[in-house]
Structure formats: structure tokens, C-alpha cells
Write an enzyme that holds these catalytic residues in place. Sequence first.
Site, PDB file in Angstrom:
ATOM      1  N   LYS A  43       1.063   4.156  -2.818  1.00 22.55           N
ATOM      2  CA  LYS A  43       0.663   5.519  -2.498  1.00 22.55           C
ATOM      3  C   LYS A  43       1.784   6.533  -2.711  1.00 22.55           C
ATOM      4  CE  LYS A  43      -3.666   5.084  -1.461  1.00 22.55           C
ATOM      5  NZ  LYS A  43      -4.652   5.631  -2.423  1.00 22.55           N
ATOM      6  N   TYR A  68       0.828  -1.207   0.000  1.00 22.90           N
ATOM      7  CA  TYR A  68       0.000   0.000   0.000  1.00 22.90           C
ATOM      8  C   TYR A  68       0.866   1.263   0.000  1.00 22.90           C
ATOM      9  CZ  TYR A  68      -3.661   3.205   1.753  1.00 22.90           C
ATOM     10  OH  TYR A  68      -4.547   4.233   1.925  1.00 22.90           O
TER      11      TYR A  68
END
Length: 303
Positions: free
Chosen positions: A168, A164
Site C-alpha cells: 500500500k 499489505y
Amino acid sequence: MPLLEDKVAIVTGAGRGIGRGVAKLMASEGAKVVVCDLGVNVDGSGVDVSVAQQVVNEIGELGGTAVACTESVATMAGGEKIVQTAVDNFGKLDIVVTVAGILRDRMVFNMTEEEWDDVIAVHLKGTFTVVKHASILFRQQRSGRIITFSSTSGLYGNSGQANYGAAKDGIAGFTRVCARDLGRYGVTANAISPSASTRMTTSVPDEARALRSARGIAAGGGLRGDAEDVAPMVTWLASDEAQHVNGHVFHVTGGLVTLLNEPEPVKTIQKDSRWTVDELAGVFPATIGVELYNPAPAPPPSA
């Protein structure tokens, strides 16, 4: 006149949480909205096509205009169909907001290839698939707004989120490049790093939450607001009023909006020729190495 009168917007991940808040506020400000959501669970499993339609119904009940789209952002064909949905239904496209995402949290030494690939596919590739196809139209029409979604997990780092966080931080870099690629055509690209209580943040395991807290990292990047709190800043960035704002990352939570700094030099050592390892070993600790922050110091050796 409403801020987004006569604008057409795509919002991915608009079936719940932050995306839903963005879609509804944009519609209330006059935009025609493509509500894009597969209705999957937080980990990406399952499909519920009624989720997007429910938001469309809510927008309609409030006097707005919207259409549902259940294409996947994780494929190039899906991204193209999402953009085509806007053109087919409303004749044009002005705004793209890429909120769609999933979580597969795991410590890096336990993370599987599938957990890595699935999260990268939805977040990072899923941002690219929609933005790429939208940018073709934006370049031709010499206008457009791109608002992507980054996270403190990537900008600062959160334990258990290698996939993640990589996605991001990648989105932040992608957005800065898009700003430079498209700025000359009257298009802006900015990223939001949100902090809000959503399905995704509340799904973080207690063990990971405790570990982040011990290291001074809140499981959401600090202050915690509601999902709807993020929508006003996104909506303003999507408007003509924000045509001068390009290539930036904003942290948004509750009533707080923060412009995050660009990476910049902090300390420098320099000599006329190449450094030797021995020279660096002697110079580094007293210069660049002074009071360096360690996000996860090793415990002291046991006696």
C-alpha cells in the site's frame, strides 16, 4: 448532464465492498463500467465468477451499462486483457480504479514467502498491470484518470501487515510517479486511503486488532464508515471537473475527506564535512532525536 457521461471506466475488485460502491455510483453518473473481480475470498483463495456478474446485473437494473471481467490483476496478461475488455465492449477507456486486494496478515517474523508474494502480487503488481496497459491508451488520447488505493496500513503502519503495508505504501509512491510520468499528457493519477467497514477490515484477527488499539492505531485508520462512502470522492476525481488534481493521496471515511501531506523535512542537522559517529552520538539526542515518536516502545526491563 451526469458527471461521467460518455466515459468508460474499469474498476478492479468491483464485486464487493468499496469497489462495488464505486462501480455502481460511476454507472449511475453515466459511465460504462468494466466490473472486474475474480470473486475470491479475502485471503485470495477460491473463485466465484458470478460475483462480478451480480454487480453488472444490479447496474443494469438501475438503468446503467456494465460488463463483467474475471481476469486476474496479478499477471501482465491479465492486466492487458482487463483493459482490452473495455476497448472491445465500449470502444475506449477513460478511467481506471484499482481497488482489488487480498489479506494474508501475519507478524513479520512468522510471515511466509508465499504470504508476502501473494499480497504484493494482487495489490502492488495488480495496480501496475492494469495502469501500465491503460496508460498506453491514455498517453495516445491525451486524457485519462487513474485512481489507486493505498492504506493507512502502509502510510502509518499496522502490526501484522508487513506485506499489505509494503504494497500500500508502494502504491502511494507508484501513484506519485505516474502523476509525473503522465501529467504532461493530460492524465491524472491520485490515490485513496479509505477507511470503511468491509469484508477485509472485519477479517482482521482480534489479537492484531487489540495490539493496534493499544498502540493508538484503529483497525481501519480512524473513523469507520460504510464502503459506499468512498465512492463519491473516487467518482469526482474520475471526472473532467478534477483535471487539476494530480499526484495526491486522500484519506476518505464516512463524511470525511482529508488531503494527506507529502513527506517533508521536519528537523535537520548539518555541518560542512562528513559527520563522525561520535559527533552524531553527541548531537542527535538534543536535536533531531528530541521527542521522537516510537510506534512500539519496548517494555521496561524487569527488575
